[in-house]
Scaffold this active site. Structure first.
Site, PDB file in Angstrom:
ATOM      1  N   GLU A   4       0.886  -1.171   0.000  1.00  0.00           N
ATOM      2  CA  GLU A   4       0.000   0.000   0.000  1.00  0.00           C
ATOM      3  C   GLU A   4       0.916   1.210   0.000  1.00  0.00           C
ATOM      4  OE1 GLU A   4      -3.209   0.019  -0.209  1.00  0.00           O
ATOM      5  OE2 GLU A   4      -3.662  -2.074   0.143  1.00  0.00           O
ATOM      6  N   CYS A  14      -2.401   9.430   1.855  1.00  0.00           N
ATOM      7  CA  CYS A  14      -1.994   8.814   0.583  1.00  0.00           C
ATOM      8  C   CYS A  14      -3.019   9.102  -0.509  1.00  0.00           C
ATOM      9  CB  CYS A  14      -1.797   7.319   0.777  1.00  0.00           C
ATOM     10  SG  CYS A  14      -3.224   6.523   1.519  1.00  0.00           S
TER      11      CYS A  14
HETATM   12  P1  NAD Z   1       8.239   4.977   4.944  1.00  0.00           P
HETATM   13  O1  NAD Z   1       8.263   4.123   3.743  1.00  0.00           O
HETATM   14  O2  NAD Z   1       9.399   5.861   5.195  1.00  0.00           O
HETATM   15  O3  NAD Z   1       8.093   4.105   6.289  1.00  0.00           O
HETATM   16  C1  NAD Z   1       6.993   3.251   6.497  1.00  0.00           C
HETATM   17  C2  NAD Z   1       7.398   2.175   7.493  1.00  0.00           C
HETATM   18  O4  NAD Z   1       8.411   1.353   6.924  1.00  0.00           O
HETATM   19  C3  NAD Z   1       7.958   2.701   8.809  1.00  0.00           C
HETATM   20  O5  NAD Z   1       7.433   1.929   9.862  1.00  0.00           O
HETATM   21  C4  NAD Z   1       9.453   2.451   8.653  1.00  0.00           C
HETATM   22  O6  NAD Z   1      10.153   2.295   9.881  1.00  0.00           O
HETATM   23  C5  NAD Z   1       9.474   1.171   7.856  1.00  0.00           C
HETATM   24  N1  NAD Z   1      10.715   0.905   7.119  1.00  0.00           N
HETATM   25  C6  NAD Z   1      11.629   1.809   6.645  1.00  0.00           C
HETATM   26  N2  NAD Z   1      12.633   1.163   5.994  1.00  0.00           N
HETATM   27  C7  NAD Z   1      12.338  -0.166   6.049  1.00  0.00           C
HETATM   28  C8  NAD Z   1      12.970  -1.331   5.534  1.00  0.00           C
HETATM   29  N3  NAD Z   1      14.105  -1.266   4.830  1.00  0.00           N
HETATM   30  N4  NAD Z   1      12.384  -2.527   5.756  1.00  0.00           N
HETATM   31  C9  NAD Z   1      11.212  -2.610   6.447  1.00  0.00           C
HETATM   32  N5  NAD Z   1      10.572  -1.533   6.960  1.00  0.00           N
HETATM   33  C10 NAD Z   1      11.123  -0.321   6.762  1.00  0.00           C
HETATM   34  O7  NAD Z   1       6.883   5.790   4.845  1.00  0.00           O
HETATM   35  P2  NAD Z   1       6.390   6.961   5.765  1.00  0.00           P
HETATM   36  O8  NAD Z   1       7.221   8.170   5.500  1.00  0.00           O
HETATM   37  O9  NAD Z   1       6.287   6.453   7.161  1.00  0.00           O
HETATM   38  O10 NAD Z   1       4.902   7.183   5.196  1.00  0.00           O
HETATM   39  C11 NAD Z   1       4.607   7.998   4.113  1.00  0.00           C
HETATM   40  C12 NAD Z   1       4.288   7.189   2.887  1.00  0.00           C
HETATM   41  O11 NAD Z   1       3.267   6.237   3.164  1.00  0.00           O
HETATM   42  C13 NAD Z   1       3.734   8.037   1.750  1.00  0.00           C
HETATM   43  O12 NAD Z   1       4.330   7.683   0.534  1.00  0.00           O
HETATM   44  C14 NAD Z   1       2.251   7.704   1.745  1.00  0.00           C
HETATM   45  O13 NAD Z   1       1.606   7.945   0.529  1.00  0.00           O
HETATM   46  C15 NAD Z   1       2.291   6.261   2.106  1.00  0.00           C
HETATM   47  N6  NAD Z   1       0.985   5.804   2.611  1.00  0.00           N
HETATM   48  C16 NAD Z   1       0.259   4.945   1.835  1.00  0.00           C
HETATM   49  C17 NAD Z   1      -0.982   4.504   2.268  1.00  0.00           C
HETATM   50  C18 NAD Z   1      -1.811   3.529   1.454  1.00  0.00           C
HETATM   51  O14 NAD Z   1      -2.727   2.927   2.007  1.00  0.00           O
HETATM   52  N7  NAD Z   1      -1.553   3.341   0.179  1.00  0.00           N
HETATM   53  C19 NAD Z   1      -1.488   4.965   3.494  1.00  0.00           C
HETATM   54  C20 NAD Z   1      -0.731   5.839   4.232  1.00  0.00           C
HETATM   55  C21 NAD Z   1       0.521   6.255   3.785  1.00  0.00           C
END
Ligand code: NAD
Length: 505
Positions: free
Chosen positions: A234, A268
């Site tokens: 997602e 998002c």
């Molecule tokens: P992010 O990708 O930086 O982090 C998300 C999660 O992934 C965090 O818990 C982080 O600690 C973890 N993470 C980071 N590196 C990792 C790795 N190498 N392996 C496993 N986990 C890891 O995202 P963010 O900045 O927290 O959130 C913003 C993004 O989320 C935006 O792009 C937004 O559009 C998206 N988003 C999508 C939805 C959806 O349903 N499609 C909903 C909400 C947010």
């Protein structure tokens, strides 16, 4: 979040800068323990009937109702949200659990499928839990987003290891505590940064549901590929809103402002591009500018727009705006940080006259910015909407319902709101997910429940005297090429005459 030393994460309120609390910064051993504990819990849970499972989901919902105050205040403090936005997350969590409890028994009941022409056999599709689902979530909706995976993973009979964002870990920890207070210890929370997330992916979970940015999504897929662990992605969005010349402009402008600025644009499915046909463009720009000027920003209960949760995001917003202005974009509302407010706030911003070459139009901004683009007609609007790496959600405004559905059919996107914005994601019976860089797989809906289920195809005899069919292939009377040729003609020729002819061959 700040990593203060090797074993602690501090969480602070982005609206005030105040410390809210701290959690342990865990390591791979903690993750292994959490996955093993979730595995044990999953066995008892999987043994429940579908009805008892649904009953347990309702007990979890009651636990959320009982702790609603704590949950809402933790979300508000950790994410710097106005109280109403935080309460909306609690409300959505109840909605998601209610749907999963209600729909699970029907969606996951074994179902028969036709076996023609092998009518002496019966076939069934059976759904069973995977076991343990790793849920890795972001900070923008610290309660709703993990819940949209957890409600459906539990609804399908799994246990969960949850890795909340390092920016909002307290909400994740509280969520686990509340779910487990209903009994069965189904959600095990591990706290830390991306390294802990990667440890979850590598810990032997049976499936990963990741919500976050495409860049992290790629890293998770790479890690998951080592063990061929299936993933649901997602990811981000760059949602277009198409406004046709017969649209109700007042309604479209209100939806654009709400869609772009609710949760400070950190959604998002935020409206990140308004594509407005030339005849109504000026009228639309005037109205969104006026409405934006009426928004109240801050953390008071009646505020419309809260804080920027991840402070470095301010620089991303400024960079996108500078690029847009340098290429001819016009800032008609907002455009700067709110230094008059404590904490991290960016004024709701409308940029008119944007063009497809701007970063603001191509890259996800994830902040309170509404870019408005003039397009000649609907054909151009659809082309611009689809000329994008993302495809999460979208909106179409027109009074012509048939035209709206036609446009919806042409958009490459996971969802379309006709004459509205944001809404589809709030209807838990509608599958939710994206196309292209917005990800794949679905949460919500029957599709969401089946996403977290193993799907097994089972064939059995229809009658007690049904002969074994595979063994026939070894016998001398097995079907000859002539007989199979005749069968193809009889079964699949178009029209009765041709079928009869095949029979006589
Ligand atoms: P992010 O990708 O930086 O982090 C998300 C999660 O992934 C965090 O818990 C982080 O600690 C973890 N993470 C980071 N590196 C990792 C790795 N190498 N392996 C496993 N986990 C890891 O995202 P963010 O900045 O927290 O959130 C913003 C993004 O989320 C935006 O792009 C937004 O559009 C998206 N988003 C999508 C939805 C959806 O349903 N499609 C909903 C909400 C947010």
């Amino acid at each position: 979040m700040t990593v203060t030393d090797s074993d602690k994460l501090e969480s602070s309120n982005p609206a005030t800068g105040e410390l809210v609390g701290a959690v342990p910064a865990m390591g791979p051993d903690d993750v292994a323990r959490a996955t093993a504990a979730a595995r044990r819990a999953s066995k008892d849970f999987a043994a429940l009937s579908l009805r008892d499972r649904a009953r347990h989901l309702r007990a979890i919902r009651q636990a959320i109702v009982d702790r609603a105050d704590d949950l809402a205040s933790t979300v508000a403090a950790e994410a710097g949200k106005p109280a109403a936005d935080a309460w909306l997350e609690v409300f959505s969590s109840c909605l998601l659990l209610t749907y999963a409890a209600h729909a699970g028994p029907k969606a996951l009941r074994a179902r028969s499928v036709p076996t023609w022409p092998l009518v002496i056999k019966r076939a069934r599709v059976q759904y069973s839990p995977f076991g343990v689902i790793g849920v890795i979530s972001p900070w923008n909706y610290p309660l709703t987003v993990p819940m949209q995976a957890i409600a459906f993973a539990l609804g399908a009979g799994n246990a969960v290891v949850l890795k909340p964002s390092e920016l909002t870990p307290l909400t994740g920890v509280l969520l686990g505590e509340v779910v487990n207070s209903a009994g069965m210890d189904l959600v095990h929370v591990v706290t830390g940064d991306g390294r802990v997330g990667e440890a979850v992916v590598r810990s032997g979970v049976d499936k990963v549901c990741f919500t976050g940015s495409p860049i992290t999504g790629r890293r998770i897929m790479a890690a998951a590929s080592d063990t061929l662990t299936p993933v649901v992605m997602e990811l981000g969005g760059k949602d277009p809103m198409i406004v046709c010349d017969d649209a109700d402009i007042e309604r479209a402008a209100r939806a654009a402002v709400a869609g772009a600025f609710s949760n400070s644009g950190q959604t998002c499915i935020a409206v990140e591009r308004a594509l407005v046909v030339a005849p109504v463009y000026d009228q639309f720009v005037v109205r969104v500018t006026e409405l934006t000027g009426e928004l109240r920003q801050g953390t008071e209960p009646d505020a419309h727009v809260g804080a920027i949760i991840r402070p470095p995001q301010m620089e991303v917003i400024e960079r996108r705006l500078a690029d847009a202005v340098a290429r001819g974009g016009r800032i008609v509302a907002g455009g700067a940080r709110r230094d008059d407010l404590p904490g991290s706030f960016f004024a709701p911003t409308v940029v008119a006259d944007v063009t497809p070459d701007m970063e603001l139009v191509r890259e996800e901004t994830f902040g309170p910015v509404l870019p408005v683009m003039r397009v000649a007609d609907v054909t151009e609007a659809v082309a611009v909407a689809n000329d994008c790496d993302y495809g999460l959600n979208s909106s179409v405004f027109t009074r012509d319902r048939a035209e709206a559905r036609r446009i919806a059919g042409e958009l490459i996107t996971g969802g379309v709101n006709i004459n509205d914005a944001l809404l589809g994601a709030g209807i838990p019976s509608l599958p939710f997910g994206g196309e292209k860089w917005s990800g794949f797989g679905r949460v919500h809906g029957e599709e969401g429940l089946r996403e977290f289920s193993r799907i097994k195809s089972v064939v059995e005899d229809r009658f007690p005297f049904t002969p074994g069919m595979a063994g026939m292939m070894l016998r001398s009377e097995r079907p000859t090429p002539e007989l199979l040729n005749k069968a193809i003609g009889v079964a699949y020729s178009s029209g009765v005459a041709k079928r009869l002819k095949a029979l006589r061959k």
